[in-house]
Write a protein that holds these residues in place. Structure first.
Motif, mmCIF file in Angstrom:
data_model
loop_
_atom_site.group_PDB
_atom_site.id
_atom_site.type_symbol
_atom_site.label_atom_id
_atom_site.label_comp_id
_atom_site.label_asym_id
_atom_site.label_seq_id
_atom_site.Cartn_x
_atom_site.Cartn_y
_atom_site.Cartn_z
ATOM 1 N N SER A 70 -2.575 4.065 -4.483
ATOM 2 C CA SER A 70 -3.162 2.755 -4.146
ATOM 3 C C SER A 70 -4.693 2.769 -4.107
ATOM 4 O O SER A 70 -5.325 1.737 -4.311
ATOM 5 C CB SER A 70 -2.602 2.269 -2.813
ATOM 6 N N ASN A 71 -5.277 3.900 -3.811
ATOM 7 C CA ASN A 71 -6.736 4.076 -3.894
ATOM 8 C C ASN A 71 -7.026 5.575 -3.742
ATOM 9 O O ASN A 71 -6.120 6.343 -3.386
ATOM 10 C CB ASN A 71 -7.487 3.252 -2.830
ATOM 11 N N ALA A 72 -8.261 5.971 -3.985
ATOM 12 C CA ALA A 72 -8.562 7.411 -3.946
ATOM 13 C C ALA A 72 -8.533 7.958 -2.522
ATOM 14 O O ALA A 72 -8.274 9.150 -2.316
ATOM 15 C CB ALA A 72 -9.928 7.678 -4.583
ATOM 16 N N PHE A 77 -9.228 10.785 -8.478
ATOM 17 C CA PHE A 77 -10.093 9.797 -9.147
ATOM 18 C C PHE A 77 -9.934 8.437 -8.455
ATOM 19 O O PHE A 77 -8.871 8.147 -7.914
ATOM 20 C CB PHE A 77 -9.682 9.645 -10.619
ATOM 21 N N SER A 78 -10.982 7.623 -8.526
ATOM 22 C CA SER A 78 -10.942 6.278 -7.928
ATOM 23 C C SER A 78 -11.089 5.223 -9.022
ATOM 24 O O SER A 78 -11.857 5.405 -9.968
ATOM 25 C CB SER A 78 -12.092 6.125 -6.934
ATOM 26 N N PHE A 79 -10.371 4.118 -8.836
ATOM 27 C CA PHE A 79 -10.494 2.990 -9.778
ATOM 28 C C PHE A 79 -11.053 1.754 -9.086
ATOM 29 O O PHE A 79 -10.687 0.627 -9.395
ATOM 30 C CB PHE A 79 -9.133 2.715 -10.439
ATOM 31 N N HIS A 80 -11.911 1.983 -8.113
ATOM 32 C CA HIS A 80 -12.652 0.902 -7.466
ATOM 33 C C HIS A 80 -13.549 0.250 -8.531
ATOM 34 O O HIS A 80 -14.001 0.936 -9.459
ATOM 35 C CB HIS A 80 -13.490 1.522 -6.323
ATOM 36 N N PRO A 81 -13.841 -1.046 -8.407
ATOM 37 C CA PRO A 81 -14.598 -1.738 -9.470
ATOM 38 C C PRO A 81 -15.932 -1.113 -9.894
ATOM 39 O O PRO A 81 -16.351 -1.308 -11.038
ATOM 40 C CB PRO A 81 -14.823 -3.132 -8.874
ATOM 41 N N GLU A 131 -10.711 18.829 -5.981
ATOM 42 C CA GLU A 131 -11.874 18.308 -6.695
ATOM 43 C C GLU A 131 -11.907 16.796 -6.475
ATOM 44 O O GLU A 131 -10.972 16.094 -6.882
ATOM 45 C CB GLU A 131 -11.760 18.636 -8.204
ATOM 46 N N ASP A 132 -12.946 16.316 -5.830
ATOM 47 C CA ASP A 132 -13.121 14.870 -5.717
ATOM 48 C C ASP A 132 -13.879 14.442 -6.973
ATOM 49 O O ASP A 132 -15.113 14.571 -7.058
ATOM 50 C CB ASP A 132 -13.890 14.525 -4.440
ATOM 51 N N ALA A 133 -13.097 13.974 -7.954
ATOM 52 C CA ALA A 133 -13.663 13.634 -9.266
ATOM 53 C C ALA A 133 -13.829 12.121 -9.420
ATOM 54 O O ALA A 133 -13.889 11.607 -10.538
ATOM 55 C CB ALA A 133 -12.759 14.194 -10.363
ATOM 56 N N CYS A 134 -13.942 11.432 -8.284
ATOM 57 C CA CYS A 134 -14.032 9.964 -8.306
ATOM 58 C C CYS A 134 -15.192 9.460 -9.169
ATOM 59 O O CYS A 134 -15.131 8.364 -9.710
ATOM 60 C CB CYS A 134 -14.186 9.427 -6.885
ATOM 61 N N HIS A 135 -16.248 10.274 -9.281
ATOM 62 C CA HIS A 135 -17.431 9.833 -10.030
ATOM 63 C C HIS A 135 -17.426 10.320 -11.485
ATOM 64 O O HIS A 135 -18.410 10.077 -12.181
ATOM 65 C CB HIS A 135 -18.703 10.395 -9.372
ATOM 66 N N ALA A 136 -16.376 11.032 -11.879
ATOM 67 C CA ALA A 136 -16.582 11.777 -13.126
ATOM 68 C C ALA A 136 -15.451 11.816 -14.143
ATOM 69 O O ALA A 136 -15.341 12.792 -14.885
ATOM 70 C CB ALA A 136 -16.973 13.209 -12.754
ATOM 71 N N THR A 151 -21.678 12.691 -0.125
ATOM 72 C CA THR A 151 -20.482 12.109 -0.718
ATOM 73 C C THR A 151 -20.066 10.920 0.114
ATOM 74 O O THR A 151 -20.630 10.673 1.191
ATOM 75 C CB THR A 151 -19.348 13.150 -0.800
ATOM 76 N N PHE A 152 -19.053 10.200 -0.379
ATOM 77 C CA PHE A 152 -18.519 9.082 0.390
ATOM 78 C C PHE A 152 -17.630 9.635 1.514
ATOM 79 O O PHE A 152 -17.007 10.692 1.359
ATOM 80 C CB PHE A 152 -17.723 8.154 -0.533
ATOM 81 N N ALA A 153 -17.562 8.871 2.604
ATOM 82 C CA ALA A 153 -16.863 9.331 3.811
ATOM 83 C C ALA A 153 -15.422 9.795 3.540
ATOM 84 O O ALA A 153 -14.942 10.755 4.167
ATOM 85 C CB ALA A 153 -16.856 8.211 4.845
HETATM 86 C C1 LIG Z 1 -16.754 10.480 -3.996
HETATM 87 C C2 LIG Z 1 -15.765 9.453 -3.557
HETATM 88 N N1 LIG Z 1 -14.608 9.875 -3.014
HETATM 89 C C3 LIG Z 1 -13.673 8.994 -2.601
HETATM 90 C C4 LIG Z 1 -13.853 7.639 -2.723
HETATM 91 C C5 LIG Z 1 -12.797 6.696 -2.226
HETATM 92 O O1 LIG Z 1 -12.320 5.892 -3.269
HETATM 93 P P1 LIG Z 1 -11.440 4.585 -3.003
HETATM 94 O O2 LIG Z 1 -12.388 3.462 -2.752
HETATM 95 O O3 LIG Z 1 -10.667 4.407 -4.286
HETATM 96 O O4 LIG Z 1 -10.545 4.853 -1.860
HETATM 97 C C6 LIG Z 1 -15.035 7.154 -3.285
HETATM 98 C C7 LIG Z 1 -15.259 5.707 -3.421
HETATM 99 O O5 LIG Z 1 -16.327 5.198 -3.359
HETATM 100 C C8 LIG Z 1 -16.017 8.080 -3.711
HETATM 101 O O6 LIG Z 1 -17.174 7.677 -4.249
#
Ligand SMILES: Cc1ncc(COP(=O)(O)O)c(C=O)c1O
Length: 389
Positions: A56-58, A189-193, A158-163, A83-85
């Protein structure tokens, strides 16, 4: 006249994307249908990993990773502060302890030398795992971290949300794509807008381990299985068992349809990001009081963010905003968040991350940013910096 601001990031939705969503809305399945598996298969192929699990989200994805890796109360996990929280919070959800390791001053990624010192200084078995972040789209050189992780018996997320689509080239000349499962146990990975591929909310976990893949699928859907091979009993066609305490972290079929359609343009989007970065680099390379992102020849940067360091960050931020350019700051060091300070972290603990934060600014970066907008951003940045030395 109302001027539409230029955001730091935004989604790109085409007619084809809309059609894909509409088709799915007209189909028999809004969720738990065939689009999810199709998206997972396509995404696994894109990263080169054996398995992918859509979520549902990263943030949910990171939580599932922590659960799957068996993080328990008191387990210590090493995380970077820039990084993001959500990167760190997944450990807290399981009652684990987040221990921050400072960043490298050039790449802004976790500093492997500092990590090594931390591991050497602690008793064997003190830490359970490491979360590494491909910050801004700069791929972590995971091969080196994996060696260290193996030596100390640690797992890697690996938090690859940015890559997505980013890679490093190893010593044998092989492209190692972010989230390909070669070195990290799990990648998210994240698919946030604002990310490369947008599904509204959405995320994906990749792995090369069948065992982990099965667990992720189980935990994603309440810990419930209908698989006849796994059932303890079987009362008939309706029968299922809740075998673990799981969650509902599913993505919907119409989001997956959007993801499939977006994924087809992922490489074109990356190319556009590279072009914008080149133009920014050209414009800012020799400007006093401003520095551009570091890159090395053996990486392909995914440029989720284009982060500059600028002497008067607040002044430039405000000036750009007045001129309808919404730059952003990524990130306020996580260890300085009141929540993490409440857990014993404090200012001065991570000097490189703290110095980075004082001057960082992310300029707008997304594939549909027009040339005109790029030139307008450059003009405004140069004007402010040259007048405020
Ligand atoms: C590095 C990183 N990890 C995790 C997340 C969380 O992603 P999500 O918004 O899909 O939950 C983000 C989102 O901004 C992110 O930048």
């Amino acid at each position: 006249m109302i001027v539409k601001p230029i955001p730091y990031g935004r989604q790109h939705i085409t007619e084809e994307d809309i059609q894909a969503v509409v088709e799915t809305l007209r189909s028999d399945y809004l969720t738990q249908g065939p689009k999810i598996n199709e998206f997972e298969t396509a995404f696994a192929a894109y990263t080169g990993a054996n398995y992918a699990v859509a979520v549902s989200n990263a943030t949910a994805g990171l939580h599932l990773c922590a659960v799957t890796l068996g993080v328990k109360p008191g387990d210590k996990v090493i995380v970077p502060p820039i990084t993001f929280a959500a990167t760190a919070n997944c450990i807290r959800y399981c009652g684990g302890e987040v221990v921050f390791c400072d960043i490298d001053k050039e790449t802004y990624l976790m500093d492997i030398h500092k990590l090594k010192s931390m591991l050497e200084a602690a008793p064997k078995g003190a830490y359970k795992g490491i979360i590494l972040v491909d910050f801004a789209g700069y791929p972590v050189y995971l091969k080196e971290f994996k060696k260290l992780a193996d030596e100390y018996g640690l797992w890697i997320i690996e938090d690859a949300c940015h890559a997505p689509g980013g890679y490093f080239v190893d010593e044998e000349g092989k492209k190692q794509y972010c989230g390909n499962g070669e070195f990290a146990d799990l990648a998210v990975f994240s698919f946030h807008p604002v990310k490369h591929i947008a599904t509204g909310e959405g995320g994906m976990i990749t792995t090369n381990s069948k065992e982990r893949y099965d667990k992720l699928c189980l935990y994603r859907t309440h810990g419930i299985t209908k698989d006849p091979v796994l059932l303890h009993e079987n009362h008939g066609g309706w029968y299922y068992e809740m075998q673990e305490l799981g969650y509902n972290y599913r993505i919907t079929d119409f989001q997956a349809a959007l993801g499939i359609s977006q994924l087809k343009r992922a490489d074109a989007g990356l190319k556009k990001r590279q072009e914008i970065a080149q133009r920014y680099n050209q414009a800012f390379a020799r400007v006093e009081n401003l520095s551009i992102p570091y890159v090395s020849d053996d990486i392909y940067h995914a440029y989720h963010l284009y982060v500059i360091q600028v002497k008067d960050r607040l002044g430039l931020y405000d000036y750009l905003r007045k001129n309808h350019i919404h730059a952003q700051v990524h990130y306020i060091p996580l260890h300085l968040m009141p929540y993490y300070q409440g857990l014993g972290n404090k200012k001065g603990d991570l000097p490189v991350a703290e110095a980075y934060y004082e001057h960082c600014l992310s300029l707008p970066m997304y594939p549909t940013l027009s040339e005109e907008n790029v030139e307008c951003i450059i003009k405004n940045v140069l004007l402010y910096v040259s007048c405020n030395k």
